[in-house]
Design a protein around this motif. Structure first.
Motif, mmCIF file in Angstrom:
data_model
loop_
_atom_site.group_PDB
_atom_site.id
_atom_site.type_symbol
_atom_site.label_atom_id
_atom_site.label_comp_id
_atom_site.label_asym_id
_atom_site.label_seq_id
_atom_site.Cartn_x
_atom_site.Cartn_y
_atom_site.Cartn_z
ATOM 1 N N SER A 117 0.841 -1.198 0.000
ATOM 2 C CA SER A 117 0.000 0.000 0.000
ATOM 3 C C SER A 117 0.880 1.254 0.000
ATOM 4 O O SER A 117 1.883 1.313 0.712
ATOM 5 N N VAL A 119 0.485 3.990 1.413
ATOM 6 C CA VAL A 119 0.595 4.533 2.768
ATOM 7 C C VAL A 119 1.715 3.824 3.534
ATOM 8 O O VAL A 119 2.512 4.453 4.240
ATOM 9 N N ILE A 120 1.802 2.506 3.363
ATOM 10 C CA ILE A 120 2.858 1.742 4.034
ATOM 11 C C ILE A 120 4.218 2.105 3.433
ATOM 12 O O ILE A 120 5.216 2.200 4.148
ATOM 13 N N MET A 123 5.154 5.151 5.093
ATOM 14 C CA MET A 123 5.323 4.928 6.522
ATOM 15 C C MET A 123 6.704 4.403 6.869
ATOM 16 O O MET A 123 7.273 4.782 7.899
ATOM 17 N N VAL A 124 7.270 3.537 6.028
ATOM 18 C CA VAL A 124 8.557 2.927 6.375
ATOM 19 C C VAL A 124 9.631 4.001 6.542
ATOM 20 O O VAL A 124 10.541 3.863 7.366
ATOM 21 N N LEU A 127 9.159 5.573 9.916
ATOM 22 C CA LEU A 127 9.730 4.698 10.952
ATOM 23 C C LEU A 127 11.249 4.827 11.000
ATOM 24 O O LEU A 127 11.868 4.655 12.049
ATOM 25 N N LEU A 128 11.872 5.136 9.867
ATOM 26 C CA LEU A 128 13.325 5.308 9.831
ATOM 27 C C LEU A 128 13.748 6.695 10.305
ATOM 28 O O LEU A 128 14.605 6.844 11.170
ATOM 29 N N GLN A 132 10.196 10.022 16.004
ATOM 30 C CA GLN A 132 10.395 8.894 16.903
ATOM 31 C C GLN A 132 10.886 7.674 16.152
ATOM 32 O O GLN A 132 10.740 6.547 16.599
ATOM 33 N N PRO B 27 14.102 -0.311 4.388
ATOM 34 C CA PRO B 27 12.956 0.426 4.947
ATOM 35 C C PRO B 27 11.770 -0.476 5.274
ATOM 36 O O PRO B 27 11.148 -0.331 6.325
ATOM 37 N N LEU B 28 11.472 -1.455 4.386
ATOM 38 C CA LEU B 28 10.334 -2.346 4.646
ATOM 39 C C LEU B 28 10.538 -3.170 5.914
ATOM 40 O O LEU B 28 9.585 -3.441 6.647
ATOM 41 N N MET B 30 11.701 -2.295 8.531
ATOM 42 C CA MET B 30 11.377 -1.499 9.713
ATOM 43 C C MET B 30 10.016 -1.870 10.290
ATOM 44 O O MET B 30 9.793 -1.738 11.492
ATOM 45 N N ILE B 31 9.089 -2.293 9.432
ATOM 46 C CA ILE B 31 7.748 -2.634 9.915
ATOM 47 C C ILE B 31 7.834 -3.813 10.878
ATOM 48 O O ILE B 31 7.269 -3.780 11.974
ATOM 49 N N LEU B 33 10.579 -4.890 12.405
ATOM 50 C CA LEU B 33 11.412 -4.496 13.541
ATOM 51 C C LEU B 33 10.581 -3.763 14.594
ATOM 52 O O LEU B 33 10.634 -4.066 15.788
ATOM 53 N N ARG B 34 9.806 -2.800 14.126
ATOM 54 C CA ARG B 34 9.004 -1.982 15.032
ATOM 55 C C ARG B 34 7.922 -2.830 15.711
ATOM 56 O O ARG B 34 7.623 -2.651 16.882
ATOM 57 N N PRO B 226 -5.539 1.313 5.085
ATOM 58 C CA PRO B 226 -4.467 2.306 4.891
ATOM 59 C C PRO B 226 -4.768 3.644 5.565
ATOM 60 O O PRO B 226 -3.853 4.289 6.090
ATOM 61 N N ILE B 229 -4.006 3.363 9.251
ATOM 62 C CA ILE B 229 -2.553 3.462 9.461
ATOM 63 C C ILE B 229 -2.126 4.926 9.429
ATOM 64 O O ILE B 229 -1.353 5.396 10.273
ATOM 65 N N MET B 230 -2.656 5.661 8.458
ATOM 66 C CA MET B 230 -2.355 7.083 8.322
ATOM 67 C C MET B 230 -2.728 7.842 9.595
ATOM 68 O O MET B 230 -1.965 8.690 10.079
ATOM 69 N N LEU B 233 -0.308 7.244 12.371
ATOM 70 C CA LEU B 233 0.935 7.973 12.158
ATOM 71 C C LEU B 233 0.776 9.443 12.524
ATOM 72 O O LEU B 233 1.670 10.061 13.096
ATOM 73 N N TYR B 236 1.290 10.128 15.950
ATOM 74 C CA TYR B 236 2.637 9.702 16.360
ATOM 75 C C TYR B 236 2.628 8.351 17.075
ATOM 76 O O TYR B 236 3.483 8.082 17.901
ATOM 77 N N TYR B 238 3.626 5.331 16.241
ATOM 78 C CA TYR B 238 4.363 4.546 15.245
ATOM 79 C C TYR B 238 4.187 3.059 15.489
ATOM 80 O O TYR B 238 4.049 2.275 14.548
ATOM 81 N N ALA B 241 0.801 1.915 14.234
ATOM 82 C CA ALA B 241 0.769 1.920 12.771
ATOM 83 C C ALA B 241 1.542 0.733 12.212
ATOM 84 O O ALA B 241 1.073 0.039 11.303
ATOM 85 N N ALA B 242 2.718 0.482 12.784
ATOM 86 C CA ALA B 242 3.544 -0.624 12.299
ATOM 87 C C ALA B 242 2.853 -1.957 12.521
ATOM 88 O O ALA B 242 2.874 -2.834 11.648
ATOM 89 N N ALA B 245 0.066 -2.355 10.003
ATOM 90 C CA ALA B 245 0.649 -2.568 8.675
ATOM 91 C C ALA B 245 1.222 -3.969 8.552
ATOM 92 O O ALA B 245 1.069 -4.637 7.529
#
Lengths: 296, 272
Positions: A117, A119-120, A123-124, A127-128, A132, B27-28, B30-31, B33-34, B226, B229-230, B233, B236, B238, B241-242, B245
């Motif tokens: 998506s 949005v995802i 989002m990543v 998160l990086l 936060q 980056p992906l 991170m989802i 991980l979080r 989606p 999730i928005m 975010l 805040y 996170y 959201a993670a 997702a």
């Protein structure tokens, strides 16, 4: 398009064509479907933009915030497209020219952004690099802004549009094979020279269309950019985000005016696609185009 | 013929893997991980909240409904474009790709204005008691738009290459046109149509821009995943959201894998 009738009416029995009523009913249903979901919404964009007259339309487009949005949108595309072009070329070359273990996994990874998506995808990066996020505190200490600033918008757009050039080139290069390259190498040309003088000209139309499509998608990306932009008017607002803000403020004419610019880019892309499909007909083949679309 | 291995494997592979890792894979990750750095209870609480479950249901349900509509009408449109003639056919054929090229935000505001109660089509539907905009039905309409090209474009080339002799054979053996379509033509185009169906379904699951303007976005009723999730975010949250997702992606991939397996099983039958 060869119609059933044109393929040899004399040889056919009546059973090979639907009755006249069936033809009309089927055509009518298909056209009604396309009208309701495609053509009427398309017309609504231009109707909405021009309904208060040309002067209001032009004023909406020349609004400073709109111009700033256009500038940012073009800046993002100019940065993103070269990166994705180099990546797309490299990825297509690796996938189409070699067989190696893990090739299918690589192909899946290349396609990944298409099935995530938007949005995802945005989002990543939050998160990086967000306040936060993993690197958030480190970036704040050094006063570097990525999220809610240009770098974040560029990264999110890169993510979303990364597969486009590769996806255009892979089927094309696989269909073409590498006989010409083999010949050039046998005749003593160097690897780089072969690539420049043999490989690139062979894929020029696919490359051209991939670049245009990538640019169009980069300019139109909404979901991913929406997450990382912060919607700061005049600074981090791209054209699609500008459309959203205007629409949510009930400034419909201005919203549709900005949207009409994006729609023109989309229609231009389709026009170029139709042109290149006809032009590349011999080398590229209609079915390669269809297969590419299907795979996208 | 002795094929030489073309030069450039190391270079192209290096560029590809570097870019892929930095821009997409890291980056992906991170989802995950979080999600895994949060406690199990907090993740479970977020993803089983009634509002989250309602968003999952709507996202999967609307994407499935839209893909089914596109399966039926996609085959119909492909058939009409390949077999019949009508005015402006080539133009219409070209415009089928519009949803690929049109920015989703533009599609969103256009559909919302057309299907609103006072809109061009919504105005016709309102007296019939059908409300599209700002209801879950609006989500389906937006996803039909987004997924429209896929079935058409996968079925068209197959229909073009279908051997007319098998239709003639069926007809000469006494099959009516309807029977010929169902028993002879449909098995031939079904694998392609199902491939288009899966892609349209996948595309609809994650769609955001074209949906949010027409959906109304009422929590637990017309709020897609989606968007949820928005919203997390923007607050805040996170971790929340993670977590959403992560579960959404996992469910999507599992489902698509399953549907792919199901549809692939049908391919050999139709090859004959």
């Amino acid at each position: 398009m060869a119609t059933t009738a044109a393929r040899g009416a004399a040889a056919r029995s009546v059973h090979l064509d639907e009755s006249r009523w069936a033809r009309w009913a089927l055509t009518g249903a298909a056209v009604a479907f396309l009208l309701a979901f495609l053509l009427v919404p398309l017309a609504a964009v231009f109707h909405g933009a021009l309904r208060e007259g040309l002067w209001v339309y032009l004023a909406a487009i020349r609004d400073p915030d709109a111009l700033a949005a256009v500038r940012l949108t073009l800046t993002v595309a100019v940065i993103v497209v070269p990166f994705n072009l180099v990546y797309g070329l490299a990825a297509a070359w690796a996938i189409a020219r070699y067989r190696f273990p893990g090739r299918n996994a690589l192909l899946t990874a290349i396609d990944m952004p298409f099935s995530v998506s938007p949005v995802i995808s945005g989002m990543v990066y939050v998160l990086l690099f967000g306040a936060q996020g993993l690197f958030g505190p480190w970036l704040v200490d050094r006063d570097i802004r990525i999220i809610f600033a240009l770098p974040g918008i560029v990264l999110a757009t890169m993510f979303v549009t990364a597969p486009i050039v590769a996806r255009e080139l892979i089927p094309l290069m696989e269909a073409q094979g590498s006989d010409e390259e083999q010949a050039a190498l046998t005749l003593g040309a160097g690897g780089f020279r072969t690539f420049l003088l043999v490989s690139l000209p062979k894929i020029r139309w696919g490359l051209a269309y991939g670049t245009i499509l990538c640019a169009a998608r980069a300019m139109g990306e909404f979901g991913a950019v929406s997450v990382v932009s912060g919607h700061i008017r005049g600074r981090t607002n791209t054209l699609p985000l500008h459309v959203e803000i205007l629409y949510n403020e009930y400034r419909f004419t201005a919203a549709f005016a900005a949207a009409s610019l994006l729609t023109l880019i989309a229609l231009l892309t389709l026009g170029v696609q139709a042109l290149l499909a006809r032009r590349g007909g011999r080398a590229d083949g209609h079915d390669a185009t269809s297969a590419r679309r299907a795979a996208a | 013929m002795a094929e030489r291995r073309l030069p450039g494997f190391g270079l192209s592979m290096g560029v590809t893997l570097t870019y892929l890792s930095l821009v997409i894979l890291l980056p992906l990750s991170m989802i995950a991980l979080r999600t895994f750095s949060a406690t199990w209870e907090s993740v479970a609480r977020v993803v089983t909240a009634p509002r989250t479950l309602a968003a999952f249901r709507l996202s999967f349900g609307a994407a499935l409904a839209a893909a089914c509509i596109n399966l039926v009408f996609g085959v119909l449109v492909a058939w009409v474009l390949e077999r019949y003639t009508f005015p402006f056919k080539r133009l219409v054929d070209g415009l089928v790709d519009l949803p690929f090229a049109l920015p989703t935000a533009v599609a969103g505001i256009a559909l919302a204005s057309v299907y609103a109660k006072e809109g061009w089509i919504g105005g016709w539907l309102a007296p019939l008691g059908i409300e599209v905009a700002y209801t879950p039905l609006g989500v389906v309409v937006a996803l039909v738009f987004v997924g429209l090209p896929f079935v058409v474009r996968t079925v068209q080339p197959v229909l073009r290459d279908l051997d007319p002799q098998i239709e003639e054979a069926a007809a000469s053996l006494g099959a009516s046109r309807g029977i010929t379509f169902i028993r002879v033509i449909l098995p031939g185009i079904l694998p392609a149509a199902l491939t288009g169906f899966v892609v349209a379904f996948a595309r609809g699951l994650g769609e955001y821009g074209s949906v949010i303007f027409i959906a109304g976005n009422m929590p637990s009723r017309s709020e897609i995943t989606p968007l949820l999730i928005m919203i997390q975010l923007e607050q805040y949250d996170y971790a929340g959201a993670a977590a959403i997702a992560f579960v959404f992606l996992l469910a999507s991939f599992a489902l698509l894998f399953g549907v792919n397996r199901l549809t692939l099983r049908r391919v050999p039958r139709a090859e004959g």
